[in-house]
Design a protein around this motif. Structure first.
Motif, mmCIF file in Angstrom:
data_model
loop_
_atom_site.group_PDB
_atom_site.id
_atom_site.type_symbol
_atom_site.label_atom_id
_atom_site.label_comp_id
_atom_site.label_asym_id
_atom_site.label_seq_id
_atom_site.Cartn_x
_atom_site.Cartn_y
_atom_site.Cartn_z
ATOM 1 N N SER A 66 0.669 -1.446 0.066
ATOM 2 C CA SER A 66 0.119 -0.074 -0.009
ATOM 3 C C SER A 66 0.862 1.358 0.015
ATOM 4 O O SER A 66 1.926 1.326 0.849
ATOM 5 C CB SER A 66 -0.755 -0.018 1.358
ATOM 6 N N ARG A 69 -0.454 7.383 0.875
ATOM 7 C CA ARG A 69 -1.699 7.949 0.718
ATOM 8 C C ARG A 69 -2.866 6.983 1.062
ATOM 9 O O ARG A 69 -4.023 7.237 1.531
ATOM 10 C CB ARG A 69 -1.986 8.811 -0.607
ATOM 11 N N ASP A 70 -2.768 5.787 0.297
ATOM 12 C CA ASP A 70 -3.854 4.669 0.600
ATOM 13 C C ASP A 70 -3.697 4.292 2.294
ATOM 14 O O ASP A 70 -4.666 4.279 2.604
ATOM 15 C CB ASP A 70 -3.247 3.419 -0.172
ATOM 16 N N THR A 71 -2.459 4.269 2.879
ATOM 17 C CA THR A 71 -2.483 3.939 4.108
ATOM 18 C C THR A 71 -3.165 4.861 5.041
ATOM 19 O O THR A 71 -4.001 4.519 5.786
ATOM 20 C CB THR A 71 -1.035 3.491 4.600
ATOM 21 N N ALA A 72 -2.908 6.060 4.601
ATOM 22 C CA ALA A 72 -3.303 7.128 5.447
ATOM 23 C C ALA A 72 -4.728 7.162 5.375
ATOM 24 O O ALA A 72 -5.577 7.239 6.336
ATOM 25 C CB ALA A 72 -2.805 8.504 5.062
ATOM 26 N N ARG A 73 -5.396 6.915 4.286
ATOM 27 C CA ARG A 73 -6.793 6.889 3.885
ATOM 28 C C ARG A 73 -7.510 5.819 4.745
ATOM 29 O O ARG A 73 -8.708 6.099 5.591
ATOM 30 C CB ARG A 73 -7.267 7.049 2.450
ATOM 31 N N VAL A 74 -7.016 4.652 4.570
ATOM 32 C CA VAL A 74 -7.782 3.494 5.365
ATOM 33 C C VAL A 74 -7.561 3.671 6.695
ATOM 34 O O VAL A 74 -8.452 3.366 7.460
ATOM 35 C CB VAL A 74 -7.013 2.361 4.709
ATOM 36 N N LYS A 76 -7.351 6.458 8.452
ATOM 37 C CA LYS A 76 -8.061 7.531 8.798
ATOM 38 C C LYS A 76 -6.839 8.562 9.726
ATOM 39 O O LYS A 76 -7.194 9.014 10.719
ATOM 40 C CB LYS A 76 -9.252 7.554 9.768
ATOM 41 N N SER A 78 -2.939 10.960 9.065
ATOM 42 C CA SER A 78 -2.669 11.933 8.004
ATOM 43 C C SER A 78 -1.337 11.177 7.409
ATOM 44 O O SER A 78 -0.644 10.232 7.962
ATOM 45 C CB SER A 78 -2.086 13.284 8.597
ATOM 46 N N PRO A 79 -1.080 11.613 6.091
ATOM 47 C CA PRO A 79 -0.035 10.907 5.422
ATOM 48 C C PRO A 79 1.313 10.837 6.167
ATOM 49 O O PRO A 79 2.074 10.475 6.088
ATOM 50 C CB PRO A 79 0.180 11.571 3.878
#
Ligand code: ZN
Length: 97
Positions: A66, A69-74, A76, A78-79
């Motif tokens: 991942s 950005r994917d990790t941050a989004r999943v 919740k 911040s990047p």
């Protein structure tokens, strides 16, 4: 009144003492396990990224390919939190950037 057993988020010790309140009025607790790296904690962390299980998940997701950005989004978070965590693990960081 409901009594909730409080455990240290890092070592799961129930040897916990109350340790005053933080700036926002949340109850702070002190872990009495001398082997534990965390000294104080609150039961409701506002920032998910501060929890060890979330940090572990960052590494796990990176290993599974991942992106930051994917990790941050999943998760919740911040990047920047993802990046800071991965900086502690330079091999993973090189794979992602
Ligand atoms: Zn602890």
């Amino acid at each position: 009144m409901v009594l909730v057993s409080i455990k240290c988020p890092d070592c799961n010790s129930e040897d916990i003492k109350k340790n005053g309140k933080d700036k926002t009025g949340k109850q702070r607790y002190l872990c009495c396990n001398s082997n534990c790296t965390r000294r104080t904690f609150i039961t409701e962390y506002v920032q998910n990224g501060r929890l060890k299980k979330v940090k572990d998940k960052v590494v796990e997701m990176a290993l599974n390919g991942s992106g930051i950005r994917d990790t941050a989004r999943v998760l919740k978070i911040s990047p920047n939190t993802v990046l800071n965590e991965l900086k502690k693990n330079e091999i993973l960081l090189k794979k992602l950037t």
